[in-house]
Design an enzyme around this catalytic site. Structure first.
Site, PDB file in Angstrom:
ATOM      1  N   GLY A  15       0.972  -0.934   0.022  1.00 27.19           N
ATOM      2  CA  GLY A  15      -0.027   0.047  -0.040  1.00 27.19           C
ATOM      3  C   GLY A  15       0.896   1.256   0.263  1.00 27.19           C
ATOM      4  N   ARG A  76       1.075  -4.950  -6.043  1.00 22.94           N
ATOM      5  CA  ARG A  76       1.114  -6.147  -5.201  1.00 22.94           C
ATOM      6  C   ARG A  76       1.602  -7.189  -6.223  1.00 22.94           C
ATOM      7  NH1 ARG A  76      -0.742  -4.713   0.047  1.00 22.94           N
ATOM      8  NH2 ARG A  76      -2.171  -3.024   0.009  1.00 22.94           N
ATOM      9  N   ASP A 107       5.247  -5.115   6.060  1.00 22.61           N
ATOM     10  CA  ASP A 107       5.639  -6.359   6.378  1.00 22.61           C
ATOM     11  C   ASP A 107       5.634  -7.513   5.104  1.00 22.61           C
ATOM     12  OD1 ASP A 107       3.204  -6.622   6.666  1.00 22.61           O
ATOM     13  OD2 ASP A 107       3.280  -7.874   8.660  1.00 22.61           O
ATOM     14  N   THR A 130       4.030   2.598   5.637  1.00 25.59           N
ATOM     15  CA  THR A 130       2.632   2.260   5.733  1.00 25.59           C
ATOM     16  C   THR A 130       2.050   3.047   6.816  1.00 25.59           C
ATOM     17  OG1 THR A 130       1.094   0.482   6.417  1.00 25.59           O
ATOM     18  CG2 THR A 130       3.387   0.142   7.385  1.00 25.59           C
ATOM     19  N   ASP A 132      -0.402   2.465   8.589  1.00 25.63           N
ATOM     20  CA  ASP A 132      -0.940   1.815   9.671  1.00 25.63           C
ATOM     21  C   ASP A 132      -0.109   1.641  11.034  1.00 25.63           C
ATOM     22  OD1 ASP A 132      -3.260   1.193   8.462  1.00 25.63           O
ATOM     23  OD2 ASP A 132      -2.985  -0.800   8.081  1.00 25.63           O
ATOM     24  N   ASP A 134       2.147  -0.388  11.679  1.00 28.38           N
ATOM     25  CA  ASP A 134       2.029  -1.736  12.255  1.00 28.38           C
ATOM     26  C   ASP A 134       3.069  -2.770  12.097  1.00 28.38           C
ATOM     27  OD1 ASP A 134       1.659  -2.003   9.639  1.00 28.38           O
ATOM     28  OD2 ASP A 134       0.206  -3.382   9.445  1.00 28.38           O
ATOM     29  N   ARG A 176      -6.396  -2.403  10.314  1.00 29.30           N
ATOM     30  CA  ARG A 176      -6.685  -3.793  10.501  1.00 29.30           C
ATOM     31  C   ARG A 176      -6.536  -4.604  11.759  1.00 29.30           C
ATOM     32  NH1 ARG A 176      -5.635  -5.178   5.002  1.00 29.30           N
ATOM     33  NH2 ARG A 176      -6.875  -3.478   4.318  1.00 29.30           N
TER      34      ARG A 176
END
Ligand code: ATP
Length: 328
Positions: A15, A76, A107, A130, A132, A134, A176
């Site tokens: 992303g 992707r 990741d 990213t 997020d 995360d 998410r």
């Protein structure tokens, strides 16, 4: 075996996130600074498999530090998940005389980089990009800070309409698996409740808490919900439940979606991207490989890619406590 690095490739994968361009610029300019050749790979690992490379010099990255998205495009790639695809990618990097790869992504992208290194001994370095946040091994991923500012601005605007109509708004934000965005913007936007994947408040307690805040004199409410929150199946179910179990509130839903990924990167993300790009290139030049560069205690540090992939980025418990106190 040590090798002299003379040409580095950079790609963006997974992303997109604001700050990726600033990181590309930093990688390219650091290469120029050390008289190393640099190539940009278009469309992530797809471009690596197809040999879609551009030679990049210091001037080719002018005017992009303030731009969202990624000039190299992201993709992707299914083929990179196959041995044949990666073998083609290796053939191309060899043919182009590339001796090191900087991967800007999440990741999944790092997993691909690590496998590529395991199979061909090819030096790789990761930069976490990213929104997020995360990823283990950095307190901030590229794009996280910009996304926070974008979402807070949206919440402020929604609050204007919520308070004019005495409405209760459920606002869904990205996240998410982790609630970093929700927790931070919830506090910054003055949300009454923040629902994150790490904590399951339960529907009854949610209604109880909203009733309590109304009794305390609040006529409108904002509830920030992370995409991956476990309380209901989705945000619309939450709305239906509250509609049925609370009287007198006009309940609305706003899903912020992809706008959270866009926009001009914040000052913080631009500086972080610049620092990370320098460290990634310098580390490759020092013959380091299989690391991610990250921000830890305000220093740019290396974390083994394996740990960055396997480790969990944990929610800040102090922020949880602050958010509880603030919603009193
Ligand atoms: P985001 O956090 O935005 O989802 P990401 O980097 O985790 O970013 P992914 O779609 O998971 O995004 O991964 C990006 C690309 O990395 C994949 O399309 C694929 O090409 C490559 N990749 C991911 N996992 C693997 C794997 N196990 N083996 C080889 N390549 C992989």
């Amino acid at each position: 075996m040590e090798r002299t690095i003379k040409k580095i490739a950079v790609l963006t994968s997974g992303g997109d996130a604001p700050g990726m361009n600033a990181a590309i610029r930093s990688v390219v300019r650091t290469c120029a600074f050390y008289n190393i050749k640099c190539v940009g790979v278009n469309r992530g690992y797809e471009g690596l498999i197809e040999g879609d490379f551009n030679v990049m010099d210091a001037r080719s990255v002018k005017g992009i530090i303030n731009k969202g998205g990624t000039i190299l495009k992201s993709a992707r790639s299914k083929d990179f998940r196959t041995k044949e695809g990666r073998a083609r990618a290796y053939e191309n990097v060899n043919k182009a005389g590339i001796d090191g790869l900087v991967v800007i992504g999440g990741d999944g992208s790092f997993t691909g980089a690590l496998i590529f290194n395991e199979e061909f001994g090819f030096p790789v370095m990761g930069i976490p990009g990213t929104i997020d946040n995360d990823i283990f091994g950095t307190t901030h991923t590229l794009g996280f800070d910009t996304a926070l500012n974008t979402v807070v601005e949206a919440i402020d605007k929604i609050r204007d309409t919520a308070s004019s109509h005495d409405r209760l708004f459920f606002i869904e934000v990205m996240g998410r698996d982790v609630g970093h965005i929700a927790l931070n913007v919830g506090i910054a936007g003055g949300a009454e409740e923040i629902l994150i994947p790490e904590e399951d408040l339960g529907l009854e307690r949610l209604v109880e808490s909203l009733n309590k805040s109304r009794k305390s004199g609040k006529s409108s409410s904002i509830v920030v919900v992370a995409e991956g929150d476990k309380i209901g199946k989705n945000i619309f179910e939450l709305k239906d439940y509250v509609d049925e179990n609370m009287e007198g509130y006009d309940v609305r839903v706003s899903v912020l979606g992809h706008m959270q990924r866009g926009g001009s990167p914040s000052c913080f993300d631009r500086v972080l991207a610049s620092r990370m790009g320098v460290k990634a290139v310098e580390s490759l030049l020092e013959n380091q490989s299989n690391f991610m560069v990250g921000l830890l205690n305000n220093n740019i540090e290396l974390t083994p890619l394996e740990n960055a992939i396997k480790g969990k980025s944990k929610i800040n418990l102090e922020l949880l406590r602050v958010s509880d106190i603030m919603s009193t």
